[in-house]
Design an enzyme around this catalytic site. Structure first.
Site, PDB file in Angstrom:
ATOM      1  N   LYS A   1       1.417 -84.484 -63.851  1.00 12.26           N
ATOM      2  CA  LYS A   1       0.088 -84.553 -63.243  1.00 12.26           C
ATOM      3  C   LYS A   1      -0.652 -85.802 -63.712  1.00 12.26           C
ATOM      4  O   LYS A   1      -1.380 -86.426 -62.943  1.00 12.26           O
ATOM      5  CB  LYS A   1      -0.729 -83.313 -63.599  1.00 12.26           C
ATOM      6  CG  LYS A   1      -0.348 -82.106 -62.788  1.00 12.26           C
ATOM      7  CD  LYS A   1      -1.390 -81.032 -62.949  1.00 12.26           C
ATOM      8  CE  LYS A   1      -0.983 -79.760 -62.260  1.00 12.26           C
ATOM      9  NZ  LYS A   1      -1.817 -78.631 -62.663  1.00 12.26           N
TER      10      LYS A   1
ATOM     11  N   THR B   1      -4.841 -81.876 -69.263  1.00 12.15           N
ATOM     12  CA  THR B   1      -3.641 -81.191 -68.787  1.00 12.15           C
ATOM     13  C   THR B   1      -2.504 -81.466 -69.755  1.00 12.15           C
ATOM     14  O   THR B   1      -2.435 -82.542 -70.349  1.00 12.15           O
ATOM     15  CB  THR B   1      -3.226 -81.648 -67.373  1.00 12.15           C
ATOM     16  OG1 THR B   1      -2.055 -80.932 -66.976  1.00 12.15           O
ATOM     17  CG2 THR B   1      -2.931 -83.139 -67.312  1.00 12.15           C
TER      18      THR B   1
ATOM     19  N   ARG C   1      -5.065 -81.853 -54.283  1.00  8.38           N
ATOM     20  CA  ARG C   1      -5.368 -82.513 -55.560  1.00  8.38           C
ATOM     21  C   ARG C   1      -5.800 -83.957 -55.323  1.00  8.38           C
ATOM     22  O   ARG C   1      -6.759 -84.442 -55.910  1.00  8.38           O
ATOM     23  CB  ARG C   1      -4.138 -82.461 -56.472  1.00  8.38           C
ATOM     24  CG  ARG C   1      -4.503 -82.513 -57.935  1.00  8.38           C
ATOM     25  CD  ARG C   1      -3.399 -82.056 -58.896  1.00  8.38           C
ATOM     26  NE  ARG C   1      -2.136 -81.774 -58.309  1.00  8.38           N
ATOM     27  CZ  ARG C   1      -1.684 -80.549 -58.056  1.00  8.38           C
ATOM     28  NH1 ARG C   1      -2.384 -79.504 -58.403  1.00  8.38           N
ATOM     29  NH2 ARG C   1      -0.521 -80.368 -57.481  1.00  8.38           N
TER      30      ARG C   1
ATOM     31  N   ASP D   1      -8.166 -77.338 -61.661  1.00 10.71           N
ATOM     32  CA  ASP D   1      -7.521 -76.054 -61.470  1.00 10.71           C
ATOM     33  C   ASP D   1      -7.252 -75.896 -59.977  1.00 10.71           C
ATOM     34  O   ASP D   1      -8.039 -76.375 -59.152  1.00 10.71           O
ATOM     35  CB  ASP D   1      -8.420 -74.918 -61.989  1.00 10.71           C
ATOM     36  CG  ASP D   1      -7.620 -73.655 -62.235  1.00 10.71           C
ATOM     37  OD1 ASP D   1      -6.532 -73.735 -62.830  1.00 10.71           O
ATOM     38  OD2 ASP D   1      -8.073 -72.568 -61.823  1.00 10.71           O
ATOM     39  N   THR D   2      -6.137 -75.275 -59.673  1.00 11.75           N
ATOM     40  CA  THR D   2      -5.693 -75.193 -58.275  1.00 11.75           C
ATOM     41  C   THR D   2      -5.240 -73.778 -57.947  1.00 11.75           C
ATOM     42  O   THR D   2      -4.682 -73.095 -58.808  1.00 11.75           O
ATOM     43  CB  THR D   2      -4.506 -76.162 -58.048  1.00 11.75           C
ATOM     44  OG1 THR D   2      -4.954 -77.487 -58.277  1.00 11.75           O
ATOM     45  CG2 THR D   2      -3.962 -76.063 -56.637  1.00 11.75           C
TER      46      THR D   2
ATOM     47  N   GLY E   1       5.955 -75.059 -57.355  1.00 14.53           N
ATOM     48  CA  GLY E   1       5.111 -73.911 -57.003  1.00 14.53           C
ATOM     49  C   GLY E   1       5.386 -73.401 -55.597  1.00 14.53           C
ATOM     50  O   GLY E   1       6.521 -73.114 -55.222  1.00 14.53           O
TER      51      GLY E   1
HETATM   52  P1  IMP Z   1      -2.516 -75.318 -61.731  1.00 11.35           P
HETATM   53  O1  IMP Z   1      -3.969 -75.120 -61.616  1.00 11.35           O
HETATM   54  O2  IMP Z   1      -2.105 -76.680 -61.337  1.00 11.35           O
HETATM   55  O3  IMP Z   1      -1.960 -74.831 -63.020  1.00 11.35           O
HETATM   56  O4  IMP Z   1      -1.842 -74.444 -60.599  1.00 11.35           O
HETATM   57  C1  IMP Z   1      -1.771 -73.039 -60.603  1.00 11.35           C
HETATM   58  C2  IMP Z   1      -0.599 -72.618 -59.755  1.00 11.35           C
HETATM   59  O5  IMP Z   1      -0.870 -72.973 -58.399  1.00 11.35           O
HETATM   60  C3  IMP Z   1       0.696 -73.312 -60.107  1.00 11.35           C
HETATM   61  O6  IMP Z   1       1.440 -72.589 -61.027  1.00 11.35           O
HETATM   62  C4  IMP Z   1       1.410 -73.352 -58.781  1.00 11.35           C
HETATM   63  O7  IMP Z   1       2.077 -72.141 -58.587  1.00 11.35           O
HETATM   64  C5  IMP Z   1       0.294 -73.450 -57.781  1.00 11.35           C
HETATM   65  N1  IMP Z   1       0.095 -74.842 -57.379  1.00 11.35           N
HETATM   66  C6  IMP Z   1      -0.841 -75.721 -57.839  1.00 11.35           C
HETATM   67  N2  IMP Z   1      -0.740 -76.886 -57.210  1.00 11.35           N
HETATM   68  C7  IMP Z   1       0.273 -76.753 -56.329  1.00 11.35           C
HETATM   69  C8  IMP Z   1       0.853 -77.650 -55.398  1.00 11.35           C
HETATM   70  O8  IMP Z   1       0.472 -78.808 -55.247  1.00 11.35           O
HETATM   71  N3  IMP Z   1       1.884 -77.154 -54.677  1.00 11.35           N
HETATM   72  C9  IMP Z   1       2.354 -75.871 -54.817  1.00 11.35           C
HETATM   73  N4  IMP Z   1       1.849 -75.020 -55.685  1.00 11.35           N
HETATM   74  C10 IMP Z   1       0.813 -75.447 -56.436  1.00 11.35           C
END
Ligand code: IMP
Length: 191
Positions: free
Chosen positions: A12, A7, A177, A68-69, A149
């Site tokens: 993170k 990352t 996460r 990834d989230t 987010g």
């Molecule tokens: P990433 O995989 O962490 O890059 O997450 C992709 C998108 O999901 C981010 O840009 C956020 O908009 C949303 N996101 C991921 N984790 C969270 C969280 O813990 N809270 C709120 N939004 C999240």
């Protein structure tokens, strides 16, 4: 044991290092990786695997994990899902993303949703994935000043405050996460 966390987000690294005590997490900058790692797959799991594989293949790293989230809203058939970061456009504007979700949900009474994180680990040439999910509902307006987010509109099941109204510590105890990383931790400890 040292392990690369794929990352570019130092927050993170800090957040997950607090869970993975006993392991030394190395961020991408520390291995000279300053590029945007491709995330071009249609699923969260494949994107997480893609990121971990990319680092192993291009940076001569042996042990690596990526995550990834996405936010998955039931009434929107799982949207924004894998497109969570760029739901309202390539600028990845969190405010615009939240606004789009609220607009799309305006006429729905079912506001249930979940965050899903997949952690992909590559260790000694083998691939493993770990999933963390937290269920909740999408509120009708934003509140709270913490998190990032979609946090200002996500109320976790059984809670009275949304993620943006909790402290980082409180969120990190129950989050998607954290759940995925705890599975990773117990895997590493028991292998
Ligand atoms: P990433 O995989 O962490 O890059 O997450 C992709 C998108 O999901 C981010 O840009 C956020 O908009 C949303 N996101 C991921 N984790 C969270 C969280 O813990 N809270 C709120 N939004 C999240």
């Amino acid at each position: 044991m040292k392990i690369v966390f794929a990352t570019g987000n130092p927050h993170k690294v800090e957040e997950i290092q607090a869970i993975l005590k006993g392991y030394e997490l190395i961020g991408l900058a520390d291995i000279g990786c300053h590029e945007d790692i491709p995330e071009t797959n249609p699923t969260i799991k494949e994107n997480a695997l893609q990121k971990a594989r990319y680092v192993v293949e291009n940076y001569g790293v042996k042990n690596c994990f990526a995550e990834d989230t996405g936010l998955e809203i039931d009434a929107l058939n799982g949207e924004p899902g894998v497109y969570s970061a760029r739901y309202a456009g390539p600028e990845k504007d969190a405010d615009a993303n939240v606004h789009k979700v609220l607009a799309k949900l305006a006429n729905y009474s079912d506001r249930s949703a979940q965050f899903r994180t997949v952690v992909a680990l590559i260790i000694e040439g083998e691939e493993y994935t770990f999933e963390g999910i937290i269920r909740g509902t999408i509120q009708t307006e934003k509140s709270g000043s913490g998190g990032f987010g979609y946090d200002p509109v996500f109320l976790p099941e059984g809670e009275t405050r949304n993620f943006a109204e909790m402290s980082a510590d409180e969120k990190n105890k129950i989050s998607h996460r954290a759940k995925a990383v705890l599975l990773l931790k117990s895997f590493l400890e028991n292998r």
